[in-house]
Scaffold this motif. Structure first.
Motif, PDB file in Angstrom:
ATOM      1  N   LEU A  87       5.626  -2.137  -7.271  1.00 30.32           N
ATOM      2  CA  LEU A  87       4.535  -3.269  -6.849  1.00 30.32           C
ATOM      3  C   LEU A  87       4.864  -4.833  -7.198  1.00 30.32           C
ATOM      4  O   LEU A  87       4.665  -5.775  -6.457  1.00 30.32           O
ATOM      5  CB  LEU A  87       3.153  -2.889  -7.256  1.00 30.32           C
ATOM      6  N   ARG A  88       5.020  -4.819  -8.510  1.00 28.00           N
ATOM      7  CA  ARG A  88       5.336  -5.961  -9.363  1.00 28.00           C
ATOM      8  C   ARG A  88       6.773  -6.792  -8.565  1.00 28.00           C
ATOM      9  O   ARG A  88       6.654  -7.837  -8.335  1.00 28.00           O
ATOM     10  CB  ARG A  88       5.852  -5.595 -10.567  1.00 28.00           C
ATOM     11  N   GLU A  89       7.582  -5.704  -8.171  1.00 23.37           N
ATOM     12  CA  GLU A  89       9.113  -6.388  -7.463  1.00 23.37           C
ATOM     13  C   GLU A  89       8.808  -6.923  -6.139  1.00 23.37           C
ATOM     14  O   GLU A  89       8.907  -7.965  -5.550  1.00 23.37           O
ATOM     15  CB  GLU A  89       9.857  -5.177  -7.134  1.00 23.37           C
ATOM     16  N   ILE A  90       7.967  -6.271  -5.368  1.00 27.72           N
ATOM     17  CA  ILE A  90       7.228  -6.527  -3.993  1.00 27.72           C
ATOM     18  C   ILE A  90       6.521  -8.021  -4.198  1.00 27.72           C
ATOM     19  O   ILE A  90       6.715  -8.858  -3.438  1.00 27.72           O
ATOM     20  CB  ILE A  90       6.485  -5.509  -3.482  1.00 27.72           C
ATOM     21  N   MET A 108       0.975  -1.169   0.172  1.00 27.48           N
ATOM     22  CA  MET A 108      -0.018   0.129  -0.175  1.00 27.48           C
ATOM     23  C   MET A 108       0.750   1.262   0.070  1.00 27.48           C
ATOM     24  O   MET A 108       0.360   2.242   0.086  1.00 27.48           O
ATOM     25  CB  MET A 108      -1.063  -0.199   1.116  1.00 27.48           C
ATOM     26  N   ARG A 109       2.284   1.078  -0.151  1.00 21.55           N
ATOM     27  CA  ARG A 109       3.022   2.258   0.077  1.00 21.55           C
ATOM     28  C   ARG A 109       3.983   2.373  -1.269  1.00 21.55           C
ATOM     29  O   ARG A 109       4.756   3.192  -1.354  1.00 21.55           O
ATOM     30  CB  ARG A 109       3.862   2.250   1.303  1.00 21.55           C
ATOM     31  N   VAL A 110       3.595   1.681  -2.275  1.00 21.31           N
ATOM     32  CA  VAL A 110       4.269   1.639  -3.392  1.00 21.31           C
ATOM     33  C   VAL A 110       4.532   3.006  -4.092  1.00 21.31           C
ATOM     34  O   VAL A 110       5.274   3.225  -4.960  1.00 21.31           O
ATOM     35  CB  VAL A 110       3.748   0.620  -4.670  1.00 21.31           C
ATOM     36  N   ASP A 111       3.632   4.035  -3.815  1.00 17.69           N
ATOM     37  CA  ASP A 111       3.505   5.488  -4.355  1.00 17.69           C
ATOM     38  C   ASP A 111       4.696   6.304  -3.769  1.00 17.69           C
ATOM     39  O   ASP A 111       5.139   7.242  -4.270  1.00 17.69           O
ATOM     40  CB  ASP A 111       2.120   5.946  -4.260  1.00 17.69           C
ATOM     41  N   LEU A 112       5.411   5.880  -2.870  1.00 17.69           N
ATOM     42  CA  LEU A 112       6.285   6.546  -2.039  1.00 17.69           C
ATOM     43  C   LEU A 112       7.725   6.325  -2.674  1.00 17.69           C
ATOM     44  O   LEU A 112       8.157   5.173  -2.845  1.00 17.69           O
ATOM     45  CB  LEU A 112       6.190   6.211  -0.514  1.00 17.69           C
ATOM     46  N   PRO A 113       8.468   7.462  -2.927  1.00 20.33           N
ATOM     47  CA  PRO A 113       9.725   7.243  -3.647  1.00 20.33           C
ATOM     48  C   PRO A 113      10.791   6.406  -2.751  1.00 20.33           C
ATOM     49  O   PRO A 113      11.685   5.784  -3.277  1.00 20.33           O
ATOM     50  CB  PRO A 113      10.200   8.834  -3.776  1.00 20.33           C
ATOM     51  N   GLY A 157      14.263  -1.059  -5.710  1.00 26.70           N
ATOM     52  CA  GLY A 157      15.140  -0.662  -7.207  1.00 26.70           C
ATOM     53  C   GLY A 157      14.388  -0.098  -8.184  1.00 26.70           C
ATOM     54  O   GLY A 157      14.791  -0.275  -9.498  1.00 26.70           O
ATOM     55  N   PHE A 158      13.346   0.602  -7.875  1.00 23.21           N
ATOM     56  CA  PHE A 158      12.618   0.921  -9.021  1.00 23.21           C
ATOM     57  C   PHE A 158      11.950   2.362  -8.760  1.00 23.21           C
ATOM     58  O   PHE A 158      12.124   2.964  -7.648  1.00 23.21           O
ATOM     59  CB  PHE A 158      11.143   0.353  -9.213  1.00 23.21           C
ATOM     60  N   ASN A 159      11.806   3.191  -9.759  1.00 24.94           N
ATOM     61  CA  ASN A 159      11.325   4.754  -9.680  1.00 24.94           C
ATOM     62  C   ASN A 159       9.681   4.665 -10.102  1.00 24.94           C
ATOM     63  O   ASN A 159       9.415   5.754 -10.621  1.00 24.94           O
ATOM     64  CB  ASN A 159      12.346   5.468 -10.337  1.00 24.94           C
ATOM     65  N   ASP A 160       9.068   3.574  -9.991  1.00 27.42           N
ATOM     66  CA  ASP A 160       7.761   3.635 -10.677  1.00 27.42           C
ATOM     67  C   ASP A 160       6.909   2.695  -9.670  1.00 27.42           C
ATOM     68  O   ASP A 160       7.537   1.541  -9.537  1.00 27.42           O
ATOM     69  CB  ASP A 160       7.732   3.149 -11.900  1.00 27.42           C
TER      70      ASP A 160
END
Length: 83
Positions: free
Chosen positions: A71-74, A51-56, A63-66
């Motif tokens: 989300l895919r990585e987690i 629920m926090r994937v929007d946080l830089p 390891g992602f900026n998107d």
């Protein structure tokens, strides 16, 4: 289930103090035979990496900026986690 999810979340965000506190609380609840649910949206926003994937800062940890890639990585990490 709650304890396992929090243990996984710590693999993503090991320095998240709120997460560490919630894990300690959940472990104490389980040891006392008490439930660890329900949770609030506020707690989830503090401790649930999905629920926090929007946080830089979280994106950087995985390891992602998107947010979509984060989300895919987690999700991939969770699918492969055997904690």
């Amino acid at each position: 289930y709650t304890v396992k999810n929090l243990l996984f979340a710590l693999t993503v965000e090991p320095s998240n103090v709120k997460l560490q506190q919630k894990l300690a609380w959940a472990q104490n609840q389980r040891q006392a035979g008490l439930p660890t649910i329900p949770s609030t949206i506020e707690e989830e926003l503090e401790t649930n990496p999905f629920m926090r994937v929007d946080l830089p800062e979280l994106q950087k940890l995985v390891g992602f900026n998107d947010p979509i890639e984060a989300l895919r990585e987690i999700r991939k990490r969770k699918d492969n986690w055997r904690g």
